[in-house]
Structure formats: structure tokens, C-alpha cells
Design an enzyme around this catalytic site. Structure first.
Site, PDB file in Angstrom:
ATOM      1  N   HIS A   6       0.835  -1.212   0.000  1.00  0.00           N
ATOM      2  CA  HIS A   6       0.000   0.000   0.000  1.00  0.00           C
ATOM      3  C   HIS A   6       0.870   1.263   0.000  1.00  0.00           C
ATOM      4  O   HIS A   6       0.427   2.321   0.463  1.00  0.00           O
ATOM      5  CB  HIS A   6      -0.956   0.017   1.207  1.00  0.00           C
ATOM      6  N   SER A  25      15.934  19.628 -16.075  1.00  0.00           N
ATOM      7  CA  SER A  25      14.871  20.630 -16.193  1.00  0.00           C
ATOM      8  C   SER A  25      15.459  21.921 -16.735  1.00  0.00           C
ATOM      9  O   SER A  25      16.560  22.325 -16.338  1.00  0.00           O
ATOM     10  CB  SER A  25      14.219  20.879 -14.825  1.00  0.00           C
TER      11      SER A  25
END
Length: 478
Positions: free
Chosen positions: A155, A285
Site C-alpha cells: 500500500h 529541467s
């Protein structure tokens, strides 16, 4: 017109420009295969006794097989609106002796379908070799890191310890199952053969004066010349498009498996546990120069999405094929299947590059384990307590209460195993658990042996047939 001045598929110009698939799926190779099929058909017809097919005609076809007058072919197709007849006329123009027997007894799908199947088969053979290399690289990564302890996550939350190598073979198992699906498809793949206009073989039965055995022999002989082991015994005008759907579905399994793997890598890179290869001059970036984005894994997820969604289109192509044949399949197949094959190639090439440079951020992995071991050691404590006769459910309840209280403390301070086991309930096992905590590998069960066993007993034997042991590392252009 320069290539930059017109639209071309990014699959062939950006992601697969150096792949042999670009040539295998090209118009020139398709046209060459059509001519080769006409040659095989003529050879087989002559071998079975058709007098109108001469050796001179066959030799003429062979000598001109690779000569293409593309302006003439395009002009003919523009006029006739029929690609096979345009090529038939062009080949006949080059081969006047053979012109009268080219395509003898055949329908357009004899060359179209069979050539497609040869190109698909050759593409699959290349993809399986690439796929085997990808899995082999992941196996090497897994063995290298089989003892590197890391926090398991269910999870997306902290769970019992595993090793990086064990997680790697879980990824490898997903890819291996997709590999097996594609390999099995390749082994069972069927050739269309010679079936005539509606699949009845009536034209060939007429040519052989009603001799069914010779028609059967012709079908078998052409199939053998094309190097296929299996053929459809019955067809309409086309072979069943269900076979195309099976191919597309096999590659969609690759897409789903790869997306699972690369999503995991992206998550683990965000956690600071893994780092996909980042090249010396690579820029993460334009606005944030400090960034190292998992762009290769992200690309794999994008390519995977195309494969995952492809079966829907393949199934509608199958469903819309009417009676003995309609053209509902034609345009879709021309686009879908080459795109799916090239997408698989682009995905596998990028995956190979990732696995060849994937690194474990060991210091951070170790720190995360140290932060969580105080809680993860409690499962071992529960097993030890049950050995001493403690009710498992009672132990679970006490551990749950203790662990949740310690979790609240962890928000403001470091928690160690003695704090989580401070309750007298743990007196009989505390020292044993604390002794194990110093070496977290003690909490990973059979991770190491599972990793070794899976690779030796299942992975290696499965990929060995297709693995090129001399294959070098992949360098990506973009």
C-alpha cells in the site's frame, strides 16, 4: 523535401531510428516480400507440374526481384486504386517473360497477408532477442543486489524487509511472463498459405485439373518455402484476424509489466532509494537545473500505455471483418501492428538502458531501514512468542498497540527496538530480537535464496534460446 519539413512517425525517427524493425516494416521490404511470394508460388506450381510456369520465367523474376520503379508503381496505384495490381503491373513490366504467370491462381491476400506474417515474424524474432537481453540485464542487477536490505512496501507504506535483489526478480518475473506469452505466440504463429479468393482454393483446383492432393501439396510447399511450421488449414479471403489480436495482446502484457516496473522505479527514485542512469551532460529541467528526473522510466510508462490500449483496436478489427472478407481491417492493420511492434522495440530499448545503469542509493536505503527496523522487528517477535506458546492473536494485539504508540513518537524523535519492545510482555524474546536487529538481513527470510533460485531455475532457461550473450549495452539518442 527534408525530413524535418514533413511529419514522420516519432517511432521511426526518434525512438527506433536505428532499429532493424524500421527496415523490416518498410514499404521496400513489403514489396520485396510480395515479389518473393510470387517467386515461391511459381516455383511450387512448376515443381507440381504446371507447364505454363517455366524456369526462364522464374529466373527472370528472381533477377528483377529487387528492382523497383517507384514512380511507376505510385502512378499505377493512383490510377487503379489497388496496390497489389499496381505492383503486379510493375513487376510484369520488368519481367515480360513471366508477366503472364505472376500471381497465377492467387488473390491479393496471398501476397498481402503472407508478407505481413513474414514481416511480423521477423520483427517478433528481433523483439524476443531484445526482450531476452532486457531480462538478462535485470537478472544481473538482482544478483548484484540480492543481499542489499531494503524496506518492503505494501500500500506504499512500510512493510517487512526485503532485498533489492528480491524486488528485482519480482519485476523480472512480470517481464518473463510477458516474454513467455510472446514466445509461445511466435511458436504457434500460422501462415495463410495459398487459399484463393474466398478461401476455397478453387482457382488452384482448376489449375491442377481437380487434383486436391496437388492443391494441398502446393499449400504445404509455399508454407515451407516461407519457413513457417504451421499454416491455417481454412481461411476466408484473409487469415483470421484473431491471430493479430493475440499478437497485440502478447505485446500489451509487455506494456503492462513494464509500466509496473517503471512506476516502481519512479516511486523508489522519489524515495531516494534508486536512481535511473543520468548521463554526464543530461539536463533534468530547463527551469530547475538541480533536478534528476526519471525521464527514461517516464518514457517507458508513456510507451507502455500505447501497448496496453492497443488490444481494444485489434479486437474491433477482428469483430468488424465481415463474411469472407471486408476492408474494415485494412487501414487499421496497416497502422496498428507496425506501431505496436515499433512501440515494443522502443520500450525494450529504453528498459535495457535503464537496467544497465540502474543504481542503488545504498546510504539512503540503509538509513530508511534503520529508521523502520524498530517496528519491522516486531513481526519476528510475534513468531518467537508463538513458539513459546503465546496466543498469536494476543501477541498481535499487544504489538499493534505498542507499535502505534511508538509511531506517534517517531514523528519527533528516533525510536529504537528496545522502546517498541519495552512492555514486559516481550521479556522472554527481547534480547533475541535485539541481537538480530544488528544485521537486518536476518529479517529478509529467503530473499537471497529465492532470488538465486528463480534466476537459475526459471529465468535463465526461459530466455536462453533467444539470448545474445555478446549483445552490447544500449546508448539512447534521446
Amino acid at each position: 523535401m527534408a525530413s524535418e519539413d514533413k511529419f514522420e512517425s516519432v517511432l521511426s525517427t526518434r525512438y527506433c531510428k536505428n532499429s532493424p524493425l524500421v527496415s523490416i516494416l518498410s514499404e521496400t521490404n513489403k514489396a520485396t516480400l510480395w515479389r518473393q511470394l510470387w517467386i515461391w508460388l511459381a516455383e511450387a506450381e512448376k515443381e507440381l507440374g504446371l507447364k505454363q510456369v517455366t524456369q526462364d520465367a522464374i529466373d527472370e523474376m528472381k533477377s528483377n526481384r529487387d528492382v523497383f520503379d517507384w514512380p511507376f508503381i505510385r502512378s499505377e496505384e493512383r490510377k487503379l486504386k489497388h496496390d497489389v495490381m499496381a505492383h503486379n503491373h510493375a513487376f510484369g513490366k520488368l519481367c515480360p517473360t513471366a508477366a503472364g504467370i505472376i500471381h497465377l491462381g492467387a488473390t491479393s491476400c496471398f501476397v498481402q497477408d503472407n508478407a505481413d506474417l513474414i514481416a511480423y515474424r521477423d520483427s517478433i524474432d528481433h523483439i524476443l532477442k531484445r526482450f531476452a537481453t532486457v531480462i538478462d540485464r535485470l537478472a544481473a542487477f538482482s544478483l548484484k543486489n540480492k543481499e542489499v536490505v531494503t524496506v518492503g512496501r505494501t500500500h506504499y507504506q512500510t512493510a517487512s524487509l526485503v532485498t533489492v535483489g528480491k524486488r528485482g526478480v519480482l519485476w523480472a518475473q512480470e517481464l518473463l511472463m510477458a516474454f513467455q506469452s510472446l514466445s509461445e505466440f511466435r511458436d504457434k504463429m500460422r501462415f495463410r498459405g495459398i487459399k484463393g479468393a474466398t478461401g476455397t482454393q478453387d482457382s488452384f483446383l482448376t489449375l491442377f485439373a481437380g487434383d486436391e492432393s496437388k492443391v494441398e501439396a502446393l499449400d504445404e510447399l509455399v508454407t515451407k518455402k516461407a519457413n513457417f511450421s504451421n499454416r491455417f488449414l481454412i481461411t476466408g479471403q484473409t487469415y483470421s484476424r484473431q491471430q493479430d489480436s493475440q499478437l497485440v495482446f502478447s505485446l500489451s502484457l509487455l506494456g503492462a509489466a513494464a509500466k509496473k516496473v517503471c512506476t516502481d522505479i519512479r516511486v523508489l527514485q522519489a524515495f531516494g532509494e534508486l536512481l535511473e542512469p543520468f548521463e554526464k551532460d543530461q539536463i533534468g529541467s530547463s527551469a530547475m537545473p538541480y533536478k534528476k528526473n526519471p525521464m527514461k522510466s517516464e518514457r517507458c510508462c508513456a510507451l507502455s500505455r500505447k501497448l496496453i490500449n492497443a488490444p481494444q483496436e485489434a479486437l474491433t478489427i477482428l469483430a468488424d471483418q465481415g463474411l469472407e472478407r471486408t476492408l474494415d481491417d485494412s487501414a487499421g492493420r496497416r497502422m496498428l501492428i507496425p506501431d505496436v511492434l515499433l512501440t515494443a522495440e522502443a520500450l525494450l530499448t529504453t528498459l535495457q538502458n535503464i537496467f544497465e545503469g540502474l543504481s542503488v542509493q545504498t546510504d539512503n536505503v540503509k538509513k530508511i531501514v534503520e529508521d523502520e527496523i524498530a517496528f519491522l522487528g516486531l513481526e519476528k517477535a510475534m513468531m518467537m512468542l508463538t513458539e513459546e506458546g503465546v496466543d498469536r492473536q494476543q501477541a498481535h494485539a499487544v504489538i499493534r498497540k505498542t507499535a502505534l504508540e511508538a509511531k506517534q513518537l517517531q514523528a519527533t524523535q528516533k525510536v529504537d527496538i528496545r522502546q517498541t519492545m519495552a512492555d514486559p510482555f516481550f521479556d522472554s524474546v527481547r534480547d533475541r530480537v535485539v541481537g538480530l536487529v544488528n544485521n537486518p538481513i536476518n529479517f529478509t527470510g529467503r530473499c537471497v535464496s529465492q532470488t538465486e533460485s528463480f534466476i537459475a531455475k526459471e529465468l535463465k532457461p526461459t530466455i536462453d534460446k533467444y539470448l545474445d550473450k555478446s549483445a552490447g549495452n544500449v546508448q539512447l539518442d534521446v
